[in-house]
Design an enzyme around this catalytic site. Structure first.
Site, PDB file in Angstrom:
ATOM      1  N   GLN A 249      47.536   5.838  52.550  1.00  0.00           N
ATOM      2  CA  GLN A 249      46.829   5.563  51.297  1.00  0.00           C
ATOM      3  C   GLN A 249      47.450   6.276  50.092  1.00  0.00           C
ATOM      4  O   GLN A 249      47.405   5.757  48.982  1.00  0.00           O
ATOM      5  CB  GLN A 249      45.353   5.934  51.445  1.00  0.00           C
ATOM      6  N   HIS A 251      46.625   8.812  48.154  1.00  0.00           N
ATOM      7  CA  HIS A 251      45.867   9.375  47.040  1.00  0.00           C
ATOM      8  C   HIS A 251      46.276  10.838  46.946  1.00  0.00           C
ATOM      9  O   HIS A 251      45.636  11.731  47.496  1.00  0.00           O
ATOM     10  CB  HIS A 251      44.358   9.227  47.296  1.00  0.00           C
ATOM     11  N   THR A 279      49.921   2.365  50.594  1.00  0.00           N
ATOM     12  CA  THR A 279      48.956   1.309  50.273  1.00  0.00           C
ATOM     13  C   THR A 279      48.057   1.584  49.070  1.00  0.00           C
ATOM     14  O   THR A 279      47.507   0.653  48.496  1.00  0.00           O
ATOM     15  CB  THR A 279      48.052   1.038  51.485  1.00  0.00           C
ATOM     16  N   GLU A 280      47.886   2.854  48.684  1.00  0.00           N
ATOM     17  CA  GLU A 280      46.898   3.150  47.633  1.00  0.00           C
ATOM     18  C   GLU A 280      47.377   4.330  46.794  1.00  0.00           C
ATOM     19  O   GLU A 280      46.716   5.350  46.683  1.00  0.00           O
ATOM     20  CB  GLU A 280      45.528   3.456  48.261  1.00  0.00           C
ATOM     21  N   LEU A 281      48.513   4.159  46.150  1.00  0.00           N
ATOM     22  CA  LEU A 281      49.166   5.284  45.480  1.00  0.00           C
ATOM     23  C   LEU A 281      48.568   5.594  44.111  1.00  0.00           C
ATOM     24  O   LEU A 281      48.422   4.715  43.265  1.00  0.00           O
ATOM     25  CB  LEU A 281      50.659   4.995  45.325  1.00  0.00           C
TER      26      LEU A 281
END
Length: 384
Positions: A249, A251, A279-281
């Site tokens: 992800q 974060h 996937t979720e930078l």
């Protein structure tokens, strides 16, 4: 004699004129080339800079695909992920009721603009729609019934978007934050045991034989959680679950992870033979916190030059590493479009503005953007 001198003078003047013309032509050509390079640079987006590396994506909502944000998406990215509208709760709010409008809107936007699309997410402990765990009497459903409902959900959603979605986050965040446990305590685990993990991948493969199937989680670089995620991934592989990749992800923040931690994790995941996708930078200005809280008195959320510089350095390092691992990283997706809106503006600290992305509140490129695209093409590839 006089006529010879006149002739010589004329030849000299003509030579000077020719030289001036050639010089001007050369200058004009250089100016045109410089202008062309400038124009080419202004027309290029992240997807173009990273064309030889991996797709560059962004998480979107229905209101993202219109106006200025839509233009930015089309210019900068070649992949999108629905931030919320394909999660089970929003798309399947009741047992026999589906809400397709928002998800269809994003799928059509992707098709119309030749964008790849990731699906997010089929099975998660949050945003499920509580109906899936309850029987007609309000008690817990049986394992058999829960797996049947899971299959119905997957069979309904996955084929509907098989013409545009190339990868699905099949199971999301199933590893516990508690370091003494591997699996997160959830109603999925309580009712169905670890079987729900394998079955979710099996059902997704049956629903679309061609789509890539990912397990997705956060804090996937931190060594103690990384190792437990790897344990889950090995469990899936050992039980013949049709898993293609792991979603990290990302974060992250200006404080972590370190380059050493990031490289070590990418090595370990790639050793499993799985694709890796970021996937979720986003890159927060603040250290990681899990629990929600209010903004404390005197706590600042100003985006200072010092914080900006640290963010530039963090983004530079992250993408330098990503480029080194381009043989195993098959996609990078930012979580939200610009600093105008980020989920980090409300989580974990309510009322604290964050500035975690590459575009500012006016959709303009930040200095961190310039650093991310400031590299020579095709550097030496890291071989895992």
């Amino acid at each position: 004699m006089k006529s010879i001198k006149i002739l010589q003078k004329s030849v000299f003047i003509l030579a000077i004129a020719a030289a001036f013309t050639a010089c001007k032509s050369s200058t004009d050509s250089e100016e045109k080339e410089a202008k062309s390079q400038t124009e080419d640079s202004s027309e290029m987006g992240l997807k173009d800079y990273y064309e030889d590396y991996f797709p560059m994506g962004v998480a979107v909502a229905p209101n993202s695909v219109k106006g200025k944000s839509a233009e930015l998406i089309k210019k900068e990215y070649n992949s999108i992920t629905p931030e919320n509208v394909m999660k089970m709760g929003p798309i399947h709010p009741e047992k026999d009721k589906f809400y397709w409008e928002d998800a269809d809107l994003l799928a059509e936007f992707a098709k119309e603009n030749n964008l790849k699309m990731r699906g997010h997410a089929l099975v998660w402990h949050q945003q499920t729609g509580g109906w899936i765990f309850k029987n007609e009497n309000g008690g817990k459903v049986s394992k058999e019934e829960l797996l049947k409902r899971m299959k119905n959900h997957i069979d309904s959603v996955v084929p509907r978007y098989s013409d545009i979605i190339y990868a699905w986050d099949v199971v999301n965040e199933a590893v516990a934050d508690d370091s003494t446990k591997v699996y997160r305590e959830s109603e999925w685990l309580e009712i169905a045991g670890k079987d729900f993990l394998v079955k979710a991948f099996e059902y997704a493969r049956e629903a679309d034989p061609n789509v890539k199937l990912f397990y997705n989680d956060y804090n996937a670089i931190i060594p103690e959680k990384r190792d437990r995620i790897i344990e889950l991934l090995k469990y899936l592989q050992q039980n013949n679950a049709p898993i293609d990749g792991v979603g990290i992800q990302a974060h992250w923040s200006i404080h972590s992870p370190s380059e050493e931690e990031l490289r070590e994790a990418l090595d370990l995941y790639s050793e499993l033979g799985l694709e890796i996708q970021i996937t979720e930078l986003d890159v927060s200005l603040y250290p990681w916190e899990k629990e929600r809280r209010e903004l404390k008195e005197g706590e600042s959320d100003e985006f200072t030059p010092e914080l900006e510089q640290k963010q530039i350095e963090a983004y530079d390092m992250f993408f330098r590493v990503f480029r080194d691992y381009k043989d195993v990283i098959t996609g990078v997706t930012f979580w939200n479009i610009s600093d105008r809106y980020s989920w980090l503006d409300t989580y974990p600290v309510a009322g604290r503005k964050n500035y975690p992305l590459l575009f500012d509140e006016n959709f303009e490129r930040k200095k961190a953007y310039e650093k991310v695209v400031e590299f020579e093409t095709q550097p030496e590839t890291k071989t895992p």
